[in-house]
Scaffold this motif. Structure first.
Motif, PDB file in Angstrom:
ATOM      1  N   PRO A 121      72.901  -9.017 -11.615  1.00 54.38           N
ATOM      2  CA  PRO A 121      71.951  -8.950 -10.502  1.00 54.38           C
ATOM      3  C   PRO A 121      72.512  -9.496  -9.186  1.00 54.38           C
ATOM      4  CG  PRO A 121      71.515 -10.915 -11.772  1.00 54.38           C
ATOM      5  CD  PRO A 121      72.690 -10.224 -12.428  1.00 54.38           C
ATOM      6  N   HIS A 122      73.828  -9.362  -8.984  1.00 60.95           N
ATOM      7  CA  HIS A 122      74.421  -9.805  -7.713  1.00 60.95           C
ATOM      8  C   HIS A 122      73.777  -9.039  -6.562  1.00 60.95           C
ATOM      9  CE1 HIS A 122      77.294 -10.688  -4.564  1.00 60.95           C
ATOM     10  NE2 HIS A 122      78.019 -11.439  -5.375  1.00 60.95           N
ATOM     11  N   VAL A 123      73.421  -9.781  -5.555  1.00 60.51           N
ATOM     12  CA  VAL A 123      72.861  -9.183  -4.350  1.00 60.51           C
ATOM     13  C   VAL A 123      73.985  -8.503  -3.543  1.00 60.51           C
ATOM     14  CG1 VAL A 123      70.875 -10.687  -4.199  1.00 60.51           C
ATOM     15  CG2 VAL A 123      73.065 -11.533  -3.416  1.00 60.51           C
ATOM     16  N   SER A 124      73.681  -7.495  -2.724  1.00 61.36           N
ATOM     17  CA  SER A 124      72.395  -7.158  -2.113  1.00 61.36           C
ATOM     18  C   SER A 124      71.355  -6.699  -3.141  1.00 61.36           C
ATOM     19  CB  SER A 124      72.576  -6.042  -1.091  1.00 61.36           C
ATOM     20  OG  SER A 124      73.136  -6.554   0.092  1.00 61.36           O
ATOM     21  N   MET A 125      70.109  -6.806  -2.716  1.00 59.00           N
ATOM     22  CA  MET A 125      69.006  -6.495  -3.583  1.00 59.00           C
ATOM     23  C   MET A 125      68.311  -5.236  -3.075  1.00 59.00           C
ATOM     24  SD  MET A 125      66.105  -9.097  -4.990  1.00 59.00           S
ATOM     25  CE  MET A 125      65.879  -9.858  -3.378  1.00 59.00           C
TER      26      MET A 125
ATOM     27  N   PHE B  13      56.970  -4.356 -11.738  1.00 57.13           N
ATOM     28  CA  PHE B  13      56.626  -5.773 -11.739  1.00 57.13           C
ATOM     29  C   PHE B  13      55.426  -6.066 -10.832  1.00 57.13           C
ATOM     30  CE2 PHE B  13      60.954  -5.356 -13.146  1.00 57.13           C
ATOM     31  CZ  PHE B  13      60.929  -6.136 -14.300  1.00 57.13           C
ATOM     32  N   PRO B  14      54.670  -7.117 -11.132  1.00 58.57           N
ATOM     33  CA  PRO B  14      53.381  -7.367 -10.454  1.00 58.57           C
ATOM     34  C   PRO B  14      53.498  -7.546  -8.945  1.00 58.57           C
ATOM     35  CG  PRO B  14      53.602  -8.732 -12.420  1.00 58.57           C
ATOM     36  CD  PRO B  14      54.940  -8.104 -12.186  1.00 58.57           C
ATOM     37  N   ALA B  15      52.595  -6.914  -8.222  1.00 59.41           N
ATOM     38  CA  ALA B  15      52.568  -7.043  -6.766  1.00 59.41           C
ATOM     39  C   ALA B  15      52.254  -8.471  -6.347  1.00 59.41           C
ATOM     40  CB  ALA B  15      51.532  -6.082  -6.182  1.00 59.41           C
ATOM     41  N   GLU B  16      51.472  -9.173  -7.159  1.00 63.52           N
ATOM     42  CA  GLU B  16      51.076 -10.536  -6.798  1.00 63.52           C
ATOM     43  C   GLU B  16      52.235 -11.535  -6.892  1.00 63.52           C
ATOM     44  OE1 GLU B  16      49.401  -9.668 -11.010  1.00 63.52           O
ATOM     45  OE2 GLU B  16      49.613  -8.631  -9.078  1.00 63.52           O
ATOM     46  N   TRP B  17      53.367 -11.135  -7.444  1.00 57.88           N
ATOM     47  CA  TRP B  17      54.529 -12.016  -7.462  1.00 57.88           C
ATOM     48  C   TRP B  17      55.013 -12.339  -6.039  1.00 57.88           C
ATOM     49  CZ3 TRP B  17      58.691 -10.332 -11.595  1.00 57.88           C
ATOM     50  CH2 TRP B  17      58.238 -10.691 -12.877  1.00 57.88           C
ATOM     51  N   ASP B  18      54.819 -11.418  -5.118  1.00 58.02           N
ATOM     52  CA  ASP B  18      55.426 -11.547  -3.794  1.00 58.02           C
ATOM     53  C   ASP B  18      54.375 -11.687  -2.705  1.00 58.02           C
ATOM     54  OD1 ASP B  18      58.422 -11.149  -4.239  1.00 58.02           O
ATOM     55  OD2 ASP B  18      57.579  -9.440  -5.325  1.00 58.02           O
ATOM     56  N   THR B  19      54.430 -12.830  -2.022  1.00 59.84           N
ATOM     57  CA  THR B  19      53.499 -13.079  -0.918  1.00 59.84           C
ATOM     58  C   THR B  19      54.188 -13.032   0.437  1.00 59.84           C
ATOM     59  OG1 THR B  19      53.851 -15.464  -1.144  1.00 59.84           O
ATOM     60  CG2 THR B  19      51.998 -14.499  -2.359  1.00 59.84           C
ATOM     61  N   GLU B  20      55.520 -12.977   0.438  1.00 59.98           N
ATOM     62  CA  GLU B  20      56.271 -12.860   1.692  1.00 59.98           C
ATOM     63  C   GLU B  20      57.574 -12.114   1.440  1.00 59.98           C
ATOM     64  OE1 GLU B  20      58.170 -16.474   3.256  1.00 59.98           O
ATOM     65  OE2 GLU B  20      57.393 -17.523   1.489  1.00 59.98           O
TER      66      GLU B  20
ATOM     67  N   PRO C 218      60.914  -9.516  -2.892  1.00 59.98           N
ATOM     68  CA  PRO C 218      62.143 -10.079  -3.453  1.00 59.98           C
ATOM     69  C   PRO C 218      62.047 -10.508  -4.915  1.00 59.98           C
ATOM     70  CG  PRO C 218      61.153 -11.572  -1.850  1.00 59.98           C
ATOM     71  CD  PRO C 218      60.443 -10.281  -1.725  1.00 59.98           C
ATOM     72  N   HIS C 219      60.903 -11.024  -5.344  1.00 60.13           N
ATOM     73  CA  HIS C 219      60.789 -11.404  -6.752  1.00 60.13           C
ATOM     74  C   HIS C 219      60.837 -10.170  -7.653  1.00 60.13           C
ATOM     75  CE1 HIS C 219      58.637 -15.269  -5.284  1.00 60.13           C
ATOM     76  NE2 HIS C 219      59.899 -15.537  -5.561  1.00 60.13           N
ATOM     77  N   ALA C 220      60.070  -9.168  -7.297  1.00 62.95           N
ATOM     78  CA  ALA C 220      60.073  -7.925  -8.081  1.00 62.95           C
ATOM     79  C   ALA C 220      61.423  -7.232  -8.000  1.00 62.95           C
ATOM     80  CB  ALA C 220      58.967  -6.992  -7.594  1.00 62.95           C
ATOM     81  N   GLY C 221      62.035  -7.284  -6.809  1.00 65.71           N
ATOM     82  CA  GLY C 221      63.342  -6.649  -6.646  1.00 65.71           C
ATOM     83  C   GLY C 221      64.399  -7.293  -7.520  1.00 65.71           C
TER      84      GLY C 221
END
Length: 499
Positions: free
Chosen positions: A238-242, A252-259, A273-276
């Motif tokens: 999972p090396h970035v770039s993402m 993955f859940p939309a609620e994981w990411d608030t910003e 970013p969390h889902a990514g």
């Protein structure tokens, strides 16, 4: 009746010959290397948010190595240790260094390993194995002494340069010595978007490089199924770039990411970013499933030793003003190190202890875990012993094959050590359950020795160096014996090497 007996005997003879043929067939090897995958980012190593069913299945059919370490805390030197069987005290490559710094004729790629450096791929190639590598190389540009085709690989397909691999939609990949254009409008690996809506589609291009590399791996397995092969799959997740495919992110859940992540810590922005990040690990798990399916389709799954591991730990932090680590990763959200101290770039456990699985039905116990301490230098002698290929002399590792096949902890006769000149200069030595660490060797105030008992304190929270001066002395003695001079990657270790 006599004719029936003759036919029966002939059939039994054929079955016996067939059995002998199967037994005599040399073992294949598939070595899968993830990029920056943390020790706790796989389900069978404790991950709770990101499903990894294929890796979990691999562990159920094989053995987890719970105290296995990478060759280094960052990409290129870790791969050098893996490929050459030389620990960082002897390895030619001890840090991430662009080739152009010393070889201005190259505009991409990392400092090359030399012509004299012997890789495991060269040894397998000489033994008659078909050899293939797909993914990220990082040990020398095309045209240098370190290019994959000069280091034992019949076929290389992927990224030669680690910096190019920052983008999953690059302008080209390499097939051996040929550049293959895959995106006429490539996506950059680095960008910032301080304001406005961050949109996923802005960072998705025409052709997703990992898709091509896994397809090439499947084709290699099918093409080489009739003869022994050594396949090295250095995937970039999972090396970035993402910027994984949108469909993977939306699992993955939309609620994981608030910003959103806006690129403030390098690489590209991402709205989720969390889902990514989870999508990248999920996709990596999917590649493992496709590799196993290809082995089964080719009829060689049970005659192939499969190893899975990571080149170093989870991504580290950069700016204290950002809630994210480099590239938008969030190891705290995913509990990526599973309480281990440190991240990528550190010789603490979180930087170098990596999730590792070995599978070979009938030889390696299934559903087992093994606490044998080992590291990347061990794989060269291990794979040689497993396959019956003669190992060269002078390797720094020791074979893990007895531990893997006997299913019990194996004591070390060779030291575990790391000599890392980057990130301010660091060294570490593990002796039994004790691990000595020294930091900031390239600063005006080098740190003192630290010592941890990993059997009681795997989080390295309690420094016991003051109570055990004998272990510190032993660590210094080991380093004096095991560290050779390297002018390209110099590091002065006070009390051990010249000031």
């Amino acid at each position: 009746m006599q004719a029936r007996r003759f036919l029966l005997a002939l059939g039994l003879t054929g079955l016996l010959l067939s059995s002998q043929t199967v037994q005599a067939r040399p073992l294949n090897v598939v070595f899968i290397l993830a990029d920056d995958l943390g020790w706790g980012e796989v389900g069978c190593f404790g991950q709770e948010k990101i499903p990894t069913p294929n890796l979990d299945a691999l562990a159920a059919e094989g053995t987890r190595l719970t105290q296995h370490y990478s060759g280094a805390p960052v990409c290129a030197p870790s791969r050098c240790v893996l490929m050459t069987g030389k620990h960082l005290g002897h390895a030619e490559i001890r840090g991430n260094l662009q080739a152009k710094k010393h070889f201005p004729q190259f505009n991409e790629g990392q400092h090359p390993i030399s012509e004299k450096a012997l890789t495991m791929a060269q040894v397998f190639q000489k033994a008659g194995y078909a050899t293939g590598a797909m993914g990220k190389w990082g040990l020398g540009p095309v045209g240098s002494t370190g290019e994959p085709n000069k280091k034992g690989f019949d076929l290389f397909f992927g990224y030669n340069c680690q910096a190019v691999a920052h983008s999953y939609y690059p302008p080209y990949l390499w097939r051996n010595r040929e550049q293959i254009t895959i995106n006429t409008h490539p996506i950059p690996g680095h960008a910032k978007q301080p304001e406005g809506d961050v949109k996923m589609e802005d960072w998705i291009g025409e052709t997703y490089a990992p898709k091509l590399m896994i397809q090439e791996a499947e084709k290699f397995i099918q093409d080489q199924a009739e003869k022994p092969f050594f396949l090295y799959l250095a995937f970039i997740e999972p090396h970035v770039s993402m910027h994984p495919p949108k469909a993977s992110v939306e699992k993955f859940p939309a609620e994981w990411d608030t910003e959103p992540y806006r690129g403030e810590n390098g690489y590209v922005p991402h709205p989720r970013p969390h889902a990514g990040y989870a999508a990248m690990i999920s996709d990596l798990d999917g590649y493992v499933g496709r590799v196993m399916a290809a082995l089964k389709k080719a009829g060689v799954a049970d005659e192939t030793l499969v190893i899975f591991t990571s080149d170093n730990g989870a991504t580290h932090a950069r700016s204290p003003k950002s809630p994210f680590h480099v590239g938008g990763a969030d190891p705290k959200f995913f509990h990526s190190t599973a309480d281990l101290r440190g991240y990528k770039g550190s010789v603490y456990e979180g930087g170098i202890r990596v999730p590792t699985i070995a599978r070979l039905p009938g030889k390696i116990p299934s559903g087992a875990s093994n606490d044998t301490a080992g590291f990347f230098a061990d794989w060269f002698p291990t794979l040689c012993e497993a396959t019956g290929v003669a190992a060269p002399t002078g390797l720094d590792g020791q074979s893990l094959w007895p531990a893997l096949t006997q299913g019990k902890k194996q004591e070390r006769t060779q030291p575990l050590l790391w000599v890392f000149p980057e990130y301010n200069g660091q060294v570490a030595v593990r002796m039994g359950d004790y691990k000595a660490v020294r930091q900031n060797l390239k600063t005006k105030k080098p740190g003192s020795w630290e010592l941890y008992d990993l059997s009681q304190d795997r989080a390295e929270a309690h420094d016991i160096a003051a109570a055990h001066p004998d272990f510190i002395q032993k660590a210094e003695t080991i380093l004096k014996q095991e560290v050779s001079e390297n002018s390209t990657f110099p590091l002065v270790i006070p009390g051990v090497t010249g000031e």
